[in-house]
Design a protein around this motif. Sequence first.
Motif, PDB file in Angstrom:
ATOM      1  N   GLU A  24      -6.008  33.491   0.052  1.00  0.00           N
ATOM      2  CA  GLU A  24      -6.856  32.618   0.872  1.00  0.00           C
ATOM      3  C   GLU A  24      -7.155  33.306   2.201  1.00  0.00           C
ATOM      4  N   TRP A  25      -8.231  32.844   2.820  1.00  0.00           N
ATOM      5  CA  TRP A  25      -8.625  33.394   4.097  1.00  0.00           C
ATOM      6  C   TRP A  25      -9.432  32.370   4.851  1.00  0.00           C
ATOM      7  N   GLY A  26      -9.588  32.611   6.132  1.00  0.00           N
ATOM      8  CA  GLY A  26     -10.403  31.735   6.955  1.00  0.00           C
ATOM      9  C   GLY A  26     -10.775  32.448   8.244  1.00  0.00           C
ATOM     10  N   VAL A  27     -11.805  31.963   8.876  1.00  0.00           N
ATOM     11  CA  VAL A  27     -12.258  32.504  10.157  1.00  0.00           C
ATOM     12  C   VAL A  27     -12.517  31.317  11.073  1.00  0.00           C
ATOM     13  N   ALA A  28     -12.115  31.451  12.322  1.00  0.00           N
ATOM     14  CA  ALA A  28     -12.341  30.395  13.304  1.00  0.00           C
ATOM     15  C   ALA A  28     -12.697  31.030  14.638  1.00  0.00           C
ATOM     16  N   SER A  29     -13.316  30.237  15.483  1.00  0.00           N
ATOM     17  CA  SER A  29     -13.574  30.639  16.854  1.00  0.00           C
ATOM     18  C   SER A  29     -12.734  29.722  17.735  1.00  0.00           C
ATOM     19  N   VAL A  30     -11.801  30.320  18.456  1.00  0.00           N
ATOM     20  CA  VAL A  30     -10.875  29.544  19.276  1.00  0.00           C
ATOM     21  C   VAL A  30     -10.926  30.073  20.705  1.00  0.00           C
ATOM     22  N   LEU A  31     -11.399  29.241  21.616  1.00  0.00           N
ATOM     23  CA  LEU A  31     -11.487  29.606  23.026  1.00  0.00           C
ATOM     24  C   LEU A  31     -12.167  30.957  23.237  1.00  0.00           C
ATOM     25  N   GLY A  32     -13.293  31.138  22.562  1.00  0.00           N
ATOM     26  CA  GLY A  32     -14.074  32.352  22.732  1.00  0.00           C
ATOM     27  C   GLY A  32     -13.539  33.559  21.984  1.00  0.00           C
ATOM     28  N   GLN A  33     -12.520  33.383  21.181  1.00  0.00           N
ATOM     29  CA  GLN A  33     -11.964  34.467  20.380  1.00  0.00           C
ATOM     30  C   GLN A  33     -12.238  34.197  18.897  1.00  0.00           C
ATOM     31  N   ILE A  34     -12.476  35.246  18.139  1.00  0.00           N
ATOM     32  CA  ILE A  34     -12.590  35.116  16.686  1.00  0.00           C
ATOM     33  C   ILE A  34     -11.190  35.301  16.124  1.00  0.00           C
ATOM     34  N   VAL A  35     -10.785  34.389  15.248  1.00  0.00           N
ATOM     35  CA  VAL A  35      -9.468  34.475  14.628  1.00  0.00           C
ATOM     36  C   VAL A  35      -9.656  34.587  13.119  1.00  0.00           C
ATOM     37  N   LEU A  36      -9.055  35.601  12.528  1.00  0.00           N
ATOM     38  CA  LEU A  36      -9.097  35.843  11.099  1.00  0.00           C
ATOM     39  C   LEU A  36      -7.734  35.485  10.519  1.00  0.00           C
ATOM     40  N   ARG A  37      -7.734  34.616   9.503  1.00  0.00           N
ATOM     41  CA  ARG A  37      -6.493  34.205   8.836  1.00  0.00           C
ATOM     42  C   ARG A  37      -6.490  34.767   7.423  1.00  0.00           C
ATOM     43  N   ILE A  38      -5.387  35.400   7.056  1.00  0.00           N
ATOM     44  CA  ILE A  38      -5.225  35.961   5.715  1.00  0.00           C
ATOM     45  C   ILE A  38      -3.947  35.384   5.118  1.00  0.00           C
ATOM     46  N   GLY A  39      -4.070  34.734   3.964  1.00  0.00           N
ATOM     47  CA  GLY A  39      -2.907  34.265   3.211  1.00  0.00           C
ATOM     48  C   GLY A  39      -2.715  35.191   2.020  1.00  0.00           C
ATOM     49  N   TYR A  40      -1.465  35.607   1.773  1.00  0.00           N
ATOM     50  CA  TYR A  40      -1.255  36.586   0.710  1.00  0.00           C
ATOM     51  C   TYR A  40       0.056  36.355  -0.039  1.00  0.00           C
ATOM     52  N   VAL A  41       0.131  36.981  -1.204  1.00  0.00           N
ATOM     53  CA  VAL A  41       1.342  36.967  -2.033  1.00  0.00           C
ATOM     54  C   VAL A  41       1.786  38.410  -2.229  1.00  0.00           C
ATOM     55  N   ARG A  42       3.091  38.582  -2.416  1.00  0.00           N
ATOM     56  CA  ARG A  42       3.653  39.926  -2.591  1.00  0.00           C
ATOM     57  C   ARG A  42       3.988  40.257  -4.037  1.00  0.00           C
ATOM     58  N   SER A  43       3.906  39.261  -4.913  1.00  0.00           N
ATOM     59  CA  SER A  43       4.286  39.500  -6.309  1.00  0.00           C
ATOM     60  C   SER A  43       3.562  38.512  -7.221  1.00  0.00           C
ATOM     61  N   GLN A  44       3.632  38.787  -8.509  1.00  0.00           N
ATOM     62  CA  GLN A  44       3.054  37.869  -9.495  1.00  0.00           C
ATOM     63  C   GLN A  44       3.770  36.522  -9.431  1.00  0.00           C
ATOM     64  N   ARG A  45       5.076  36.536  -9.232  1.00  0.00           N
ATOM     65  CA  ARG A  45       5.855  35.285  -9.130  1.00  0.00           C
ATOM     66  C   ARG A  45       5.368  34.444  -7.950  1.00  0.00           C
ATOM     67  N   GLU A  46       5.161  35.067  -6.789  1.00  0.00           N
ATOM     68  CA  GLU A  46       4.633  34.336  -5.637  1.00  0.00           C
ATOM     69  C   GLU A  46       3.241  33.794  -5.919  1.00  0.00           C
ATOM     70  N   HIS A  47       2.445  34.541  -6.683  1.00  0.00           N
ATOM     71  CA  HIS A  47       1.107  34.077  -7.038  1.00  0.00           C
ATOM     72  C   HIS A  47       1.191  32.835  -7.918  1.00  0.00           C
ATOM     73  N   GLU A  48       2.122  32.814  -8.845  1.00  0.00           N
ATOM     74  CA  GLU A  48       2.312  31.640  -9.700  1.00  0.00           C
ATOM     75  C   GLU A  48       2.757  30.437  -8.881  1.00  0.00           C
ATOM     76  N   ILE A  49       3.646  30.657  -7.923  1.00  0.00           N
ATOM     77  CA  ILE A  49       4.085  29.566  -7.033  1.00  0.00           C
ATOM     78  C   ILE A  49       2.906  29.071  -6.208  1.00  0.00           C
ATOM     79  N   TYR A  50       2.102  29.995  -5.684  1.00  0.00           N
ATOM     80  CA  TYR A  50       0.918  29.622  -4.907  1.00  0.00           C
ATOM     81  C   TYR A  50      -0.016  28.742  -5.732  1.00  0.00           C
ATOM     82  N   ASN A  51      -0.216  29.104  -6.995  1.00  0.00           N
ATOM     83  CA  ASN A  51      -1.104  28.318  -7.859  1.00  0.00           C
ATOM     84  C   ASN A  51      -0.628  26.878  -7.987  1.00  0.00           C
ATOM     85  N   GLY A  52       0.673  26.646  -7.890  1.00  0.00           N
ATOM     86  CA  GLY A  52       1.208  25.289  -7.989  1.00  0.00           C
ATOM     87  C   GLY A  52       1.262  24.536  -6.679  1.00  0.00           C
ATOM     88  N   THR A  53       1.255  25.249  -5.565  1.00  0.00           N
ATOM     89  CA  THR A  53       1.402  24.604  -4.262  1.00  0.00           C
ATOM     90  C   THR A  53       0.164  24.675  -3.388  1.00  0.00           C
TER      91      THR A  53
END
Length: 96
Positions: A24-53
């Motif tokens: 997942e990812w997102g971009v926002a403008s906060v107080l004149g700053q651009i903020v980039l958000r990156i959500g990530y998984v480190r393994s297939q197991r974490e990806h499976e957990i992410y799919n459920g949550t």
Amino acid sequence: MTDADTNKWDFDDNGKMTTHGLVEWGVASVLGQIVLRIGYVRSQREHEIYNGTDQAPHQIQVKISASAAKELSMQLTKYAEGLELKLPAEVSPSGL
């Protein structure tokens, strides 16, 4: 940073680039700053957990300048367009 600037990238002991899966990812403008958000998984197991949550187990949020955001956008577009010509359509966006 140039495309070939490998001294700033992480590699394992076998010379393979260390990567994680983008979920997942997102971009926002906060107080004149651009903020980039990156959500990530480190393994297939974490990806499976992410799919459920629907919550990335790891996240980074960084402030970037407008000029850095434009440059990042151009680099992402350049690589995406090149990759689209080479990869089959069924490859997962997260790479997992």
